[in-house]
Design a protein around this motif. Structure first.
Motif, PDB file in Angstrom:
ATOM      1  N   GLY A  14      29.510   3.555  47.672  1.00 54.08           N
ATOM      2  CA  GLY A  14      30.106   2.322  48.171  1.00 54.08           C
ATOM      3  C   GLY A  14      30.054   1.202  47.145  1.00 54.08           C
ATOM      4  O   GLY A  14      31.008   0.426  47.006  1.00 54.08           O
ATOM      5  N   VAL A  15      28.950   1.105  46.418  1.00 54.46           N
ATOM      6  CA  VAL A  15      28.833   0.091  45.366  1.00 54.46           C
ATOM      7  C   VAL A  15      29.851   0.340  44.268  1.00 54.46           C
ATOM      8  O   VAL A  15      30.533  -0.594  43.807  1.00 54.46           O
ATOM      9  N   TYR A  16      29.990   1.592  43.835  1.00 44.77           N
ATOM     10  CA  TYR A  16      30.952   1.910  42.775  1.00 44.77           C
ATOM     11  C   TYR A  16      32.372   1.520  43.185  1.00 44.77           C
ATOM     12  O   TYR A  16      33.117   0.914  42.406  1.00 44.77           O
ATOM     13  N   LEU A  17      32.760   1.879  44.409  1.00 41.05           N
ATOM     14  CA  LEU A  17      34.112   1.588  44.876  1.00 41.05           C
ATOM     15  C   LEU A  17      34.345   0.082  45.006  1.00 41.05           C
ATOM     16  O   LEU A  17      35.402  -0.431  44.633  1.00 41.05           O
ATOM     17  N   ALA A  18      33.344  -0.633  45.525  1.00 38.22           N
ATOM     18  CA  ALA A  18      33.486  -2.079  45.690  1.00 38.22           C
ATOM     19  C   ALA A  18      33.575  -2.785  44.339  1.00 38.22           C
ATOM     20  O   ALA A  18      34.373  -3.716  44.169  1.00 38.22           O
ATOM     21  N   LEU A  19      32.764  -2.359  43.379  1.00 36.00           N
ATOM     22  CA  LEU A  19      32.834  -2.952  42.041  1.00 36.00           C
ATOM     23  C   LEU A  19      34.182  -2.677  41.387  1.00 36.00           C
ATOM     24  O   LEU A  19      34.759  -3.572  40.734  1.00 36.00           O
ATOM     25  N   ALA A  20      34.699  -1.464  41.569  1.00 32.33           N
ATOM     26  CA  ALA A  20      36.008  -1.133  40.998  1.00 32.33           C
ATOM     27  C   ALA A  20      37.100  -2.006  41.612  1.00 32.33           C
ATOM     28  O   ALA A  20      37.996  -2.502  40.903  1.00 32.33           O
ATOM     29  N   ALA A  21      37.035  -2.205  42.929  1.00 28.76           N
ATOM     30  CA  ALA A  21      38.028  -3.054  43.594  1.00 28.76           C
ATOM     31  C   ALA A  21      37.915  -4.502  43.127  1.00 28.76           C
ATOM     32  O   ALA A  21      38.929  -5.184  42.905  1.00 28.76           O
ATOM     33  N   ALA A  80      31.650  -6.313  47.493  1.00 31.07           N
ATOM     34  CA  ALA A  80      30.733  -5.800  46.467  1.00 31.07           C
ATOM     35  C   ALA A  80      29.302  -6.260  46.739  1.00 31.07           C
ATOM     36  O   ALA A  80      28.351  -5.488  46.610  1.00 31.07           O
ATOM     37  N   GLY A  81      29.150  -7.536  47.127  1.00 29.65           N
ATOM     38  CA  GLY A  81      27.822  -8.036  47.435  1.00 29.65           C
ATOM     39  C   GLY A  81      27.198  -7.323  48.628  1.00 29.65           C
ATOM     40  O   GLY A  81      26.036  -6.921  48.588  1.00 29.65           O
ATOM     41  N   CYS A  82      27.993  -7.144  49.689  1.00 29.00           N
ATOM     42  CA  CYS A  82      27.479  -6.474  50.893  1.00 29.00           C
ATOM     43  C   CYS A  82      27.099  -5.024  50.602  1.00 29.00           C
ATOM     44  O   CYS A  82      26.054  -4.532  51.057  1.00 29.00           O
ATOM     45  N   SER A  83      27.944  -4.320  49.855  1.00 32.57           N
ATOM     46  CA  SER A  83      27.648  -2.919  49.545  1.00 32.57           C
ATOM     47  C   SER A  83      26.428  -2.810  48.639  1.00 32.57           C
ATOM     48  O   SER A  83      25.615  -1.884  48.784  1.00 32.57           O
ATOM     49  N   TYR A  84      26.265  -3.770  47.723  1.00 32.32           N
ATOM     50  CA  TYR A  84      25.095  -3.740  46.837  1.00 32.32           C
ATOM     51  C   TYR A  84      23.812  -3.987  47.619  1.00 32.32           C
ATOM     52  O   TYR A  84      22.803  -3.301  47.412  1.00 32.32           O
ATOM     53  N   PHE A  85      23.841  -4.952  48.536  1.00 28.92           N
ATOM     54  CA  PHE A  85      22.650  -5.226  49.344  1.00 28.92           C
ATOM     55  C   PHE A  85      22.341  -4.047  50.265  1.00 28.92           C
ATOM     56  O   PHE A  85      21.166  -3.738  50.513  1.00 28.92           O
ATOM     57  N   ALA A  86      23.389  -3.386  50.780  1.00 30.00           N
ATOM     58  CA  ALA A  86      23.166  -2.196  51.608  1.00 30.00           C
ATOM     59  C   ALA A  86      22.529  -1.083  50.785  1.00 30.00           C
ATOM     60  O   ALA A  86      21.639  -0.367  51.267  1.00 30.00           O
ATOM     61  N   TRP A  87      22.958  -0.957  49.535  1.00 29.15           N
ATOM     62  CA  TRP A  87      22.357   0.065  48.671  1.00 29.15           C
ATOM     63  C   TRP A  87      20.898  -0.277  48.367  1.00 29.15           C
ATOM     64  O   TRP A  87      20.031   0.614  48.369  1.00 29.15           O
ATOM     65  N   LEU A  88      20.618  -1.554  48.094  1.00 26.00           N
ATOM     66  CA  LEU A  88      19.230  -1.959  47.857  1.00 26.00           C
ATOM     67  C   LEU A  88      18.348  -1.587  49.038  1.00 26.00           C
ATOM     68  O   LEU A  88      17.216  -1.117  48.866  1.00 26.00           O
ATOM     69  N   ARG A  89      18.879  -1.789  50.240  1.00 26.18           N
ATOM     70  CA  ARG A  89      18.119  -1.452  51.445  1.00 26.18           C
ATOM     71  C   ARG A  89      17.837   0.038  51.498  1.00 26.18           C
ATOM     72  O   ARG A  89      16.715   0.466  51.801  1.00 26.18           O
ATOM     73  N   GLN A  90      18.841   0.865  51.198  1.00 26.35           N
ATOM     74  CA  GLN A  90      18.649   2.311  51.220  1.00 26.35           C
ATOM     75  C   GLN A  90      17.744   2.777  50.086  1.00 26.35           C
ATOM     76  O   GLN A  90      17.065   3.798  50.212  1.00 26.35           O
ATOM     77  N   ALA A  91      17.710   2.005  48.989  1.00 32.76           N
ATOM     78  CA  ALA A  91      16.886   2.381  47.839  1.00 32.76           C
ATOM     79  C   ALA A  91      15.423   2.026  48.024  1.00 32.76           C
ATOM     80  O   ALA A  91      14.590   2.396  47.187  1.00 32.76           O
ATOM     81  N   GLY A  92      15.102   1.301  49.104  1.00 35.24           N
ATOM     82  CA  GLY A  92      13.700   1.023  49.378  1.00 35.24           C
ATOM     83  C   GLY A  92      13.326  -0.429  49.510  1.00 35.24           C
ATOM     84  O   GLY A  92      12.189  -0.745  49.869  1.00 35.24           O
ATOM     85  N   ALA A  93      14.246  -1.362  49.234  1.00 33.76           N
ATOM     86  CA  ALA A  93      13.934  -2.782  49.363  1.00 33.76           C
ATOM     87  C   ALA A  93      14.037  -3.220  50.819  1.00 33.76           C
ATOM     88  O   ALA A  93      14.905  -2.755  51.554  1.00 33.76           O
TER      89      ALA A  93
END
Length: 225
Positions: A14-21, A80-93
């Motif tokens: 999701g982060v990759y796709l959002a950054l590309a967009a 992009a911000g929302c997807s990045y924060f969602a990834w941070l959450r899944q990564a352990g933050a």
């Protein structure tokens, strides 16, 4: 554990796709700025920014395209911000860690990079990879701060683009944004890969089962004479 690994992997995609967009829409805006922006800015300045002034209809189409591009850039940036924060959450933050790192003034000048480093160390960081990782995360954060500085320098408070250009964005700003996005994706990939390859201790599941085993009812046999 398998579900958690797939969750962080999906969040990274999701982060990759959002950054590309985001980069795609920003590129379109910069191309519009370079091709039409200066002329349109002069025309709008001559009209006094009055949509009912004589000759305003001639620039209506270009102004509409500009407004659409601005909305697309804003929407993809939020995504992009929302997807990045969602990834941070899944990564352990935790949500608290994310909020403090990114939204507390002064702290957010360095805390996001420190949070990312903490996540990478938590996933297991070998000494042989430490220097490469530190260069990567430092480069990403420097590019991000540089891009924010360039945007702030173009705000009306410090820069008056009226009659010269529309947004002030150009090739230098786009180049820094692209580099920041690429390095951001690289850090996401690094941490996601470390999380995916991490193997839990083989004894941990057995230790977790011990309390449940102790709570099971025990069958007693009558004493034999």
């Amino acid at each position: 554990m398998r579900y958690a690994r797939s969750s962080v992997s999906r969040a990274a995609v999701g982060v990759y796709l959002a950054l590309a967009a985001q980069i795609a829409t920003l590129t379109c805006l910069v191309v519009f700025e370079e091709a039409r922006g200066k002329t349109l800015a002069r025309q709008m300045a001559a009209l006094g920014n009055d949509p009912h002034a004589p000759g305003a209809a001639a620039v209506t189409g270009a102004v509409t395209w500009f407004a659409v591009l601005i909305l697309l850039v804003a929407a993809t940036t939020v995504a992009a911000g929302c997807s990045y924060f969602a990834w941070l959450r899944q990564a352990g933050a935790t949500p608290g860690m994310i909020g403090i790192a990114w939204f507390v003034p002064v702290l957010n000048l360095a805390a996001p990079a420190l949070l990312l480093h903490a996540l990478r160390e938590d996933a297991g960081l070998r000494e042989g990879r430490r220097k490469t990782w530190l260069v990567l995360v430092a480069g990403w954060w420097a590019c991000w701060l540089g891009f924010v500085f360039l945007i702030l320098a173009r705000l009306p408070v410090t820069h008056s683009p009226q009659g010269k250009d529309l947004t002030g964005l150009g090739v230098p700003e786009l180049a820094v944004a692209v580099l920041a996005a690429l390095l951001c994706a690289a850090t996401v990939r690094e941490i996601t890969g470390a999380r995916m390859s991490a193997r839990p201790s083989g004894i941990a599941p057995r230790l977790k089962l011990l309390p449940a085993l102790r709570s099971l009812p025990r069958h007693t046999y009558p004493a034999q004479d």
